[in-house]
Design a protein around this motif. Structure first.
Motif, PDB file in Angstrom:
ATOM      1  N   HIS A  32      -7.383 -32.749  -6.134  1.00  0.00           N
ATOM      2  CA  HIS A  32      -6.200 -33.749  -6.554  1.00  0.00           C
ATOM      3  C   HIS A  32      -5.143 -33.148  -6.391  1.00  0.00           C
ATOM      4  N   LYS A  71      -2.792 -17.133 -16.704  1.00  0.00           N
ATOM      5  CA  LYS A  71      -3.337 -19.039 -16.570  1.00  0.00           C
ATOM      6  C   LYS A  71      -5.023 -18.381 -16.481  1.00  0.00           C
ATOM      7  N   ASP A 101      -0.107 -27.609  -8.223  1.00  0.00           N
ATOM      8  CA  ASP A 101      -0.865 -26.109  -8.020  1.00  0.00           C
ATOM      9  C   ASP A 101      -2.054 -26.360  -5.971  1.00  0.00           C
ATOM     10  N   HIS A 102      -2.240 -27.754  -6.202  1.00  0.00           N
ATOM     11  CA  HIS A 102      -2.953 -27.959  -4.948  1.00  0.00           C
ATOM     12  C   HIS A 102      -2.329 -28.628  -3.851  1.00  0.00           C
ATOM     13  N   ASP A 129     -10.124 -28.261 -10.069  1.00  0.00           N
ATOM     14  CA  ASP A 129      -9.945 -28.522 -11.824  1.00  0.00           C
ATOM     15  C   ASP A 129     -10.831 -29.768 -12.745  1.00  0.00           C
ATOM     16  N   HIS A 171     -11.520 -24.473 -12.005  1.00  0.00           N
ATOM     17  CA  HIS A 171     -10.274 -25.243 -13.042  1.00  0.00           C
ATOM     18  C   HIS A 171      -9.384 -23.217 -13.817  1.00  0.00           C
ATOM     19  N   HIS A 172      -9.472 -22.066 -12.310  1.00  0.00           N
ATOM     20  CA  HIS A 172      -8.829 -21.297 -12.758  1.00  0.00           C
ATOM     21  C   HIS A 172      -9.049 -20.936 -13.868  1.00  0.00           C
TER      22      HIS A 172
HETATM   23 ZN   LIG Z   1      -4.711 -26.359 -10.676  1.00  0.00          ZN
END
Ligand SMILES: [Zn+2]
Length: 356
Positions: A94, A276, A98-99, A222, A248-249
């Protein structure tokens, strides 16, 4: 506890000590060793999972943040550890920074043959007006790649299989589940509980199942809670898996317990950061999974709630702030067993693939 003690404490698995040792011998993806390798390249709370197939084809799912740090970490694993000089497939689940953030930096260093994403948009994918999207996405939108592809539900990446069947299939994207890709079965019980609607691009994440022999790995990017339920209601459209990348971490706007119950993993890896992810609700869900044998985290949760929201240190790749050790998984050539290694320690544990 010594490494030997750690290794021998896993003697109850059907894979014995000798095999565990041989799997642990090398972190370098041999050109002809027949293994499937996965690395969680640490992008400190971003997504950056590298897969190298027995044929030497490479798939990077998400590319971390921009700024040089994450792309350097990914390139180090790709070129030095795996010994590759290009990337065959870059999958961007997506359009969050961060991706996709490290993608253009990677493409500037090594050829990227194929890019798979949900398609580019001039507007902010989260629907924000006056956003910085045109600026922040410019490098990604204009970077040189061999071919750009739009992911569709049910799509299989074109991969070269050897003796052991290999596939990587998209089970949902843009909130459209793939029908009939795996043996769909009717869900039972009541409809899954929903949370507040998520209007961000997280909900549009593509999710993937990698199959190698009997071995199954799930990476959901995510994907958020309500979108996750499309994989389990009214039909269950995912298989049981061996290895689950915690979506999603490890945030609790994702990781619906009903989806995790359907996936029923043996091992989980959370691509969290030191501050996170690692939500308490998610850890509770993971701990309650009936077949779970081990949980891993890229980072120890260093927030105050880390007192309770953590796992034992010898399942965590980075205990202190400031280190960026990856986690490595090697799957045997026939897919029958896999080892997870924390290279910094080093600690290797071996798990038996289930018959799904
Ligand atoms: Zn992410």
């Amino acid at each position: 506890m010594s490494n030997l003690d750690r290794m021998s404490s896993f003697g109850h698995f059907t894979v014995g000590f000798a095999l565990a040792s041989s799997l642990a011998l090398s972190l370098v993806a041999g050109k002809n060793d027949g293994r499937l390798d996965l690395w969680w390249c640490d992008s400190d709370g971003g997504g950056s999972t590298l897969i190298v197939t027995p044929a030497g084809e490479s798939i990077l799912i998400d590319s971390g943040n921009p700024g040089g740090r994450d792309s350097a970490r990914i390139l180090k694993v790709l070129t030095q550890t795996a010994g590759l000089n290009h990337l065959d497939h870059l999958v961007v689940t997506h359009l969050h920074i961060d991706h996709f953030g490290g993608a253009a930096e990677i493409a500037a260093q090594v050829p990227v043959k194929n890019l798979w994403d949900n398609g580019l948009t001039d507007a902010d994918p989260d629907g924000n007006r006056n956003s910085t999207w045109p600026l922040t996405s410019k490098a990604y939108r204009t970077m040189p790649v061999g071919q750009r592809h739009r992911v569709e539900p049910g799509l299989s990446l074109p991969l070269t299989a050897g003796k052991t069947p290999l596939s990587m299939r998209c089970v949902i994207t843009r909130q459209k589940p793939a029908e009939g890709v795996f043996s769909d079965r009717k869900a039972t019980g009541t409809a899954p509980v929903l949370k507040a609607p998520d209007t961000s691009d997280n909900a549009n994440s593509s999710a993937w199942v990698l199959s190698f022999g009997n071995f199954r790995f799930f990476d959901g990017g995510d994907l958020t809670w309500n979108a996750e339920t499309q994989l389990i209601w009214p039909q269950i459209r995912v298989p049981e898996v061996d290895l689950y990348q915690v979506t999603h971490h490890g945030l609790d706007v994702s990781n619906h317990p009903r989806l995790l119950t359907a996936l029923n993993p043996t091992v989980t890896v959370m691509n969290n950061g030191s501050t996170k992810g690692t939500a308490g609700e998610v850890l509770t869900t993971l701990r309650g999974l009936p077949r779970l044998e081990a949980q891993y985290q890229l980072h120890r949760n260093l927030r105050p709630d880390g007192v309770t929201n953590n796992i034992p240190n010898d399942f965590i790749a980075n205990i202190e702030a400031g280190t960026a050790h990856p986690i490595h998984c090697a799957v045997l050539p026939d897919g029958s067993a896999y080892s997870i290694t924390l290279p910094a320690a080093p600690i290797t544990r071996t798990y038996t693939t289930r018959r799904h």
